[in-house]
Design a protein around this motif. Structure first.
Motif, PDB file in Angstrom:
ATOM      1  N   LYS A 161       0.810  -1.221   0.000  1.00  0.00           N
ATOM      2  CA  LYS A 161       0.000   0.000   0.000  1.00  0.00           C
ATOM      3  C   LYS A 161       0.848   1.278   0.000  1.00  0.00           C
ATOM      4  CE  LYS A 161      -3.830  -2.374   0.331  1.00  0.00           C
ATOM      5  NZ  LYS A 161      -4.769  -2.461  -0.827  1.00  0.00           N
ATOM      6  N   TYR A 163       2.503   2.696   2.440  1.00  0.00           N
ATOM      7  CA  TYR A 163       2.346   3.534   3.621  1.00  0.00           C
ATOM      8  C   TYR A 163       3.713   4.008   4.102  1.00  0.00           C
ATOM      9  CZ  TYR A 163      -2.380   1.523   3.977  1.00  0.00           C
ATOM     10  OH  TYR A 163      -3.672   1.124   3.739  1.00  0.00           O
ATOM     11  N   THR A 164       3.767   5.243   4.623  1.00  0.00           N
ATOM     12  CA  THR A 164       5.040   5.781   5.124  1.00  0.00           C
ATOM     13  C   THR A 164       4.962   6.231   6.582  1.00  0.00           C
ATOM     14  OG1 THR A 164       4.478   8.006   4.308  1.00  0.00           O
ATOM     15  CG2 THR A 164       5.751   6.563   2.821  1.00  0.00           C
ATOM     16  N   ARG A 165       3.740   6.338   7.143  1.00  0.00           N
ATOM     17  CA  ARG A 165       3.585   6.769   8.542  1.00  0.00           C
ATOM     18  C   ARG A 165       2.761   5.709   9.277  1.00  0.00           C
ATOM     19  NH1 ARG A 165       2.134  10.821   5.378  1.00  0.00           N
ATOM     20  NH2 ARG A 165      -0.064  10.767   6.061  1.00  0.00           N
ATOM     21  N   ASP A 218      -0.125  11.921  12.043  1.00  0.00           N
ATOM     22  CA  ASP A 218      -1.127  11.587  11.033  1.00  0.00           C
ATOM     23  C   ASP A 218      -0.845  10.216  10.412  1.00  0.00           C
ATOM     24  OD1 ASP A 218      -3.296  11.806   9.328  1.00  0.00           O
ATOM     25  OD2 ASP A 218      -2.177  12.937   7.808  1.00  0.00           O
ATOM     26  N   PRO A 219      -0.941   9.146  11.217  1.00  0.00           N
ATOM     27  CA  PRO A 219      -0.588   7.817  10.695  1.00  0.00           C
ATOM     28  C   PRO A 219      -1.513   7.363   9.568  1.00  0.00           C
ATOM     29  CG  PRO A 219      -1.674   7.642  12.829  1.00  0.00           C
ATOM     30  CD  PRO A 219      -1.414   9.095  12.606  1.00  0.00           C
ATOM     31  N   GLU A 220      -0.926   6.754   8.571  1.00  0.00           N
ATOM     32  CA  GLU A 220      -1.708   6.194   7.462  1.00  0.00           C
ATOM     33  C   GLU A 220      -2.257   4.819   7.820  1.00  0.00           C
ATOM     34  OE1 GLU A 220       0.449   7.519   3.469  1.00  0.00           O
ATOM     35  OE2 GLU A 220       1.862   6.832   5.014  1.00  0.00           O
ATOM     36  N   ILE A 221      -1.676   4.198   8.834  1.00  0.00           N
ATOM     37  CA  ILE A 221      -2.147   2.904   9.337  1.00  0.00           C
ATOM     38  C   ILE A 221      -1.863   2.851  10.828  1.00  0.00           C
ATOM     39  CG2 ILE A 221       0.053   1.787   8.718  1.00  0.00           C
ATOM     40  CD1 ILE A 221      -1.495  -0.804   8.252  1.00  0.00           C
ATOM     41  N   LYS A 244      -7.743   8.628  10.038  1.00  0.00           N
ATOM     42  CA  LYS A 244      -8.301   8.172   8.760  1.00  0.00           C
ATOM     43  C   LYS A 244      -7.841   6.790   8.302  1.00  0.00           C
ATOM     44  CE  LYS A 244     -10.462  12.069   8.211  1.00  0.00           C
ATOM     45  NZ  LYS A 244     -11.939  12.123   8.370  1.00  0.00           N
ATOM     46  N   GLY A 245      -6.686   6.328   8.738  1.00  0.00           N
ATOM     47  CA  GLY A 245      -6.120   5.095   8.193  1.00  0.00           C
ATOM     48  C   GLY A 245      -6.793   3.845   8.723  1.00  0.00           C
TER      49      GLY A 245
END
Length: 392
Positions: A161, A163-165, A218-221, A244-245
């Motif tokens: 996916k 993801y970076t955060r 602001d984690p993406e997951i 949001k993740g």
């Protein structure tokens, strides 16, 4: 002559009185898991999965003509209680195997006793990697792999996916610390990935302070796998805070997030499973389970079902008449269970060789024959990971 006849007659009488009874002595398998405390929902599902398998086997004539009997013990989510119960089950009840342990703290303690007693123990959850050692020969995982393997699967999802955060919450006990170490091993080294990890007490009920710390990045997951007892609260509070993740669960009982969080988590909560919800074998077995319990067949129930089926298959044909021989048969066997996401086969120390969990979310549907208005939806199929090799 009289003496010989008397001995022969006595032998015949003993055979007549005791022979058939001995042949019909039940094979005792123990459910040893949580029926009280924070892991009760997991334990109830394991127990009822074991009951389903036993009912099927006994209806077909048992194992080598002997019925299976389930002996139940509550470990109360306490390591000492689990060890005491296991000793009693072996020494007083004469069980051939026990299974269903959820807590890693309990699994760690009881596995040491199983190795000492030389009686097979099956773990349903209990994913701390310290539980198995290179010398383990009587402890077997069934659903949740060792913690490092769980994070290897998530690393695959993060890469796919892009993801970076990544935010992480773990609990302050054996499983949480095992997950923390595994995050450091598999997630932190990923190129371009920033990780922030928070540790919360096991009984924590308000995760807002931990989530606010993570919210700044602001984690993406959000990986909540390391805090099973707090998962429903983490899901709800993360969504309420506007994160949001996707939120990754801890091999949770599948119906529990819907009951405790509601529709707000649909499409947001993602969890692991050793049950393949799209498999026809799973669907047939799930229909039987629902008819008996009015609940969904989940990871835990399928693990309980598999434990009994593995023991029965390993004892079939007169093989493995005692726990030591049974352990050898389990360790050298390969077991395909209806609806399981992978065949169960083992390393010498009891880790699963072929584990390949699926990740699923929840989606709304029209009411089904069971009355449910939602269903699990597979979103990611893991590749088979190399079995974890203990360091000792």
């Amino acid at each position: 002559m009289v003496r010989q006849w008397s001995i022969g007659l006595a032998a015949a009488l003993l055979a007549a009185v005791f022979g058939p009874a001995q042949a019909q002595q039940p094979i005792k398998i123990a459910f040893l898991s949580s029926l009280s405390g924070p892991f009760t929902p997991w334990g109830i599902q394991v127990r009822d999965g074991m009951k389903l398998a036993i009912a099927e086997i006994n209806a077909a004539g048992g194992v080598n003509g002997r019925p299976i009997q389930l002996i139940e013990r509550d470990d109360r989510n306490n390591a000492n209680e689990g060890v005491t119960a296991f000793k009693y089950l072996v020494e007083r009840e004469g069980i051939v195997a026990a299974g269903g342990v959820i807590s890693s703290d309990v699994g760690l303690a009881v596995s040491r006793e199983a190795e000492a007693q030389k009686v097979p123990l099956f773990l349903t959850m209990s994913g701390a990697h310290q539980i198995l050692t290179k010398d383990s020969r009587y402890t077997f995982r069934t659903c949740l792999p060792a913690a490092p393997m769980s994070m290897a699967y998530i690393a695959g999802l993060i890469k796919e996916k892009k993801y970076t955060r990544v935010g992480v919450i773990v609990a302050d006990y054996a499983w949480g610390h095992a997950l923390r170490q595994s995050v450091e091993q598999y997630i932190k080294p990923l190129p371009g990935v920033k990780v922030q990890l928070e540790v919360a007490p096991v009984p924590e009920r308000d995760f807002t302070p931990y989530l606010r710390k993570l919210q700044a990045m602001d984690p993406e997951i959000l990986i909540a796998t390391g805090h099973p007892p707090g998962n429903a609260t983490i899901i709800r509070q993360a969504i309420e805070l506007g994160m949001k993740g996707p939120i990754i669960g801890p091999w949770y009982p599948t119906e529990l997030p819907v009951e405790r969080v509601g529709e707000m988590m649909f499409g947001r909560f993602v969890d692991y499973s050793c049950a393949d919800f799209e498999n026809a074998g799973y669907q047939a077995l799930a229909a039987k389970f629902h008819a008996q319990t009015k609940r969904l067949l989940d990871n835990n129930a399928l693990s309980g079902y598999a434990i009994v089926k593995i023991v029965a298959a390993s004892m079939a044909g007169g093989k493995a008449a005692d726990p030591r021989a049974l352990a050898t048969a389990i360790r050298t066997g390969r077991f395909e269970i209806p609806g399981y996401a992978w065949p169960l086969s083992y390393t010498q120390w009891g880790e699963m060789k072929e584990a390949a969990p699926i990740l699923y979310t929840y989606e709304k549907t029209a009411p089904s024959s069971t009355g449910a208005t939602w269903r699990p939806k597979v979103v990611f199929r893991s590749q088979t990971a190399q079995p974890y090799v203990p360091g000792e």
